[in-house]
Design a protein around this motif. Structure first.
Motif, PDB file in Angstrom:
ATOM      1  N   SER A  89       0.928  -1.788  -0.011  1.00 60.60           N
ATOM      2  CA  SER A  89       0.263  -0.185   0.078  1.00 60.60           C
ATOM      3  C   SER A  89       1.156   1.298   0.230  1.00 60.60           C
ATOM      4  O   SER A  89       2.213   1.336   0.528  1.00 60.60           O
ATOM      5  CB  SER A  89      -0.788   0.006   1.120  1.00 60.60           C
ATOM      6  OG  SER A  89      -1.517   1.260   1.354  1.00 60.60           O
ATOM      7  N   LYS A  91       0.202   3.424   2.051  1.00 64.51           N
ATOM      8  CA  LYS A  91      -0.485   3.169   3.745  1.00 64.51           C
ATOM      9  C   LYS A  91       0.059   2.286   4.069  1.00 64.51           C
ATOM     10  O   LYS A  91      -1.122   1.659   4.739  1.00 64.51           O
ATOM     11  CB  LYS A  91      -1.548   4.117   3.960  1.00 64.51           C
ATOM     12  CG  LYS A  91      -1.330   5.945   3.514  1.00 64.51           C
ATOM     13  CD  LYS A  91      -2.584   6.998   3.291  1.00 64.51           C
ATOM     14  CE  LYS A  91      -3.540   6.407   4.797  1.00 64.51           C
ATOM     15  NZ  LYS A  91      -4.448   7.472   5.142  1.00 64.51           N
ATOM     16  N   ARG A  93       0.894  -0.382   7.212  1.00 68.01           N
ATOM     17  CA  ARG A  93       0.715  -0.501   8.678  1.00 68.01           C
ATOM     18  C   ARG A  93       1.375  -1.672   9.213  1.00 68.01           C
ATOM     19  O   ARG A  93       1.979  -1.352  10.047  1.00 68.01           O
ATOM     20  CB  ARG A  93      -0.994  -1.894   8.635  1.00 68.01           C
ATOM     21  CG  ARG A  93      -1.012  -2.357   9.974  1.00 68.01           C
ATOM     22  CD  ARG A  93      -3.086  -2.839  10.142  1.00 68.01           C
ATOM     23  NE  ARG A  93      -2.931  -1.229  10.594  1.00 68.01           N
ATOM     24  CZ  ARG A  93      -4.624  -1.080  10.813  1.00 68.01           C
ATOM     25  NH1 ARG A  93      -5.428  -2.442  10.134  1.00 68.01           N
ATOM     26  NH2 ARG A  93      -4.895   0.136  10.372  1.00 68.01           N
ATOM     27  N   HIS A 153      -9.514   0.011   9.582  1.00 68.46           N
ATOM     28  CA  HIS A 153      -8.587   1.376   8.114  1.00 68.46           C
ATOM     29  C   HIS A 153     -10.034   2.929   8.034  1.00 68.46           C
ATOM     30  O   HIS A 153      -8.916   3.464   7.895  1.00 68.46           O
ATOM     31  CB  HIS A 153      -8.664   0.799   7.266  1.00 68.46           C
ATOM     32  CG  HIS A 153      -7.670  -0.829   7.433  1.00 68.46           C
ATOM     33  ND1 HIS A 153      -6.197  -0.507   7.089  1.00 68.46           N
ATOM     34  CD2 HIS A 153      -8.249  -1.840   7.786  1.00 68.46           C
ATOM     35  CE1 HIS A 153      -5.484  -1.822   7.751  1.00 68.46           C
ATOM     36  NE2 HIS A 153      -6.815  -2.700   7.298  1.00 68.46           N
ATOM     37  N   ASP A 172       2.302   2.205  11.723  1.00 67.44           N
ATOM     38  CA  ASP A 172       1.012   1.913  11.299  1.00 67.44           C
ATOM     39  C   ASP A 172       0.840   2.826  10.412  1.00 67.44           C
ATOM     40  O   ASP A 172       0.226   4.390  10.989  1.00 67.44           O
ATOM     41  CB  ASP A 172      -0.287   2.268  11.960  1.00 67.44           C
ATOM     42  CG  ASP A 172      -1.757   1.726  11.313  1.00 67.44           C
ATOM     43  OD1 ASP A 172      -1.175   1.192  10.100  1.00 67.44           O
ATOM     44  OD2 ASP A 172      -2.759   1.652  11.963  1.00 67.44           O
ATOM     45  N   LYS A 173       0.031   3.379   9.149  1.00 67.49           N
ATOM     46  CA  LYS A 173       0.033   4.281   8.463  1.00 67.49           C
ATOM     47  C   LYS A 173      -1.843   3.886   7.350  1.00 67.49           C
ATOM     48  O   LYS A 173      -1.400   5.172   7.381  1.00 67.49           O
ATOM     49  CB  LYS A 173       0.820   4.909   7.634  1.00 67.49           C
ATOM     50  CG  LYS A 173       2.389   5.129   8.051  1.00 67.49           C
ATOM     51  CD  LYS A 173       2.231   6.454   8.567  1.00 67.49           C
ATOM     52  CE  LYS A 173       4.025   6.969   8.809  1.00 67.49           C
ATOM     53  NZ  LYS A 173       4.306   6.516   9.887  1.00 67.49           N
ATOM     54  N   ALA A 174      -1.828   3.083   8.104  1.00 67.61           N
ATOM     55  CA  ALA A 174      -2.953   2.401   6.967  1.00 67.61           C
ATOM     56  C   ALA A 174      -4.615   2.313   7.655  1.00 67.61           C
ATOM     57  O   ALA A 174      -5.491   1.922   8.089  1.00 67.61           O
ATOM     58  CB  ALA A 174      -3.040   0.500   7.342  1.00 67.61           C
TER      59      ALA A 174
END
Length: 198
Positions: A89, A91, A93, A153, A172-174
């Motif tokens: 992704s 973003k 995880r 999310h 985490d960015k997701a």
């Protein structure tokens, strides 16, 4: 051919290139079919675990199960298929799922298609790339955010989910996704055997 017909032809060609795969050789076509089946199998395996966990223990249980089982599911699909199997992704995880340069480029193309209003339910991309002296078939299919996904999310996560994410995935960015967003993509690759002539 008049100017209107030329414009329609060009538009149709650009949409075809944007939404469909770019492989034309018979072997590549077979690889695309394999990759599509692998996408279905891998996605179903992951979804089965997450849905079951959501039904029995809600988002916290789903996060825990994903943290424990997603890698094992990925590895079992890779072993069974002979492909390199992953999710990635823009973003992520799990930082282990960060995209390489090729994957990032394709993810950005998927995002451009979504921004242009294209339906990505059948979108995919494949290409044969060179990795040193080796030819590698690569395939990606976007993962579209569904209603179930936003529990872990989405933009408005409950505080317990946020705390669990901080424990399980400190980088985490997701999050921040809405239904219909591209959450990431399935990404598969396999080496192509080159037949040698005597």
């Amino acid at each position: 051919m008049n100017l209107l017909n030329i414009k329609v032809l060009l538009l149709g060609t650009s949409l075809l290139l944007a939404l469909n795969l770019h492989a034309h050789e018979p072997e590549s076509s077979n690889n695309v079919q394999e990759a599509r089946l692998l996408t279905q199998k891998f996605g179903a395996d992951l979804k089965s675990v997450l849905v079951s966990a959501m039904q029995t223990g809600g988002p916290i249980a789903a996060l825990q199960e994903c943290n424990i089982k997603a890698q094992a599911i990925t590895e079992s699909n890779a072993i069974a298929s002979g492909w390199r199997v992953a999710r990635t992704s823009l973003k992520v995880r799990n930082t282990n799922n960060a995209p390489d340069a090729w994957e990032r480029k394709i993810l950005q193309q998927f995002e451009e298609q979504r921004s242009a209003g294209n339906d990505l339910s059948k979108a995919e991309y494949s290409e044969v790339v060179n990795d040193g002296d080796e030819a590698v078939f690569r395939y990606m299919k976007p993962i579209i955010t569904a209603g179930l996904c936003v529990s872990c999310h989405g933009s408005n996560l409950n505080s317990e989910v946020t705390k669990k994410l901080q424990v399980l995935y400190p980088d985490d960015k997701a999050t921040g996704f809405n239904v219909g967003d591209i959450r990431g993509a399935y990404t598969f690759q396999k080496s192509l055997k080159v037949s040698s002539e005597n």
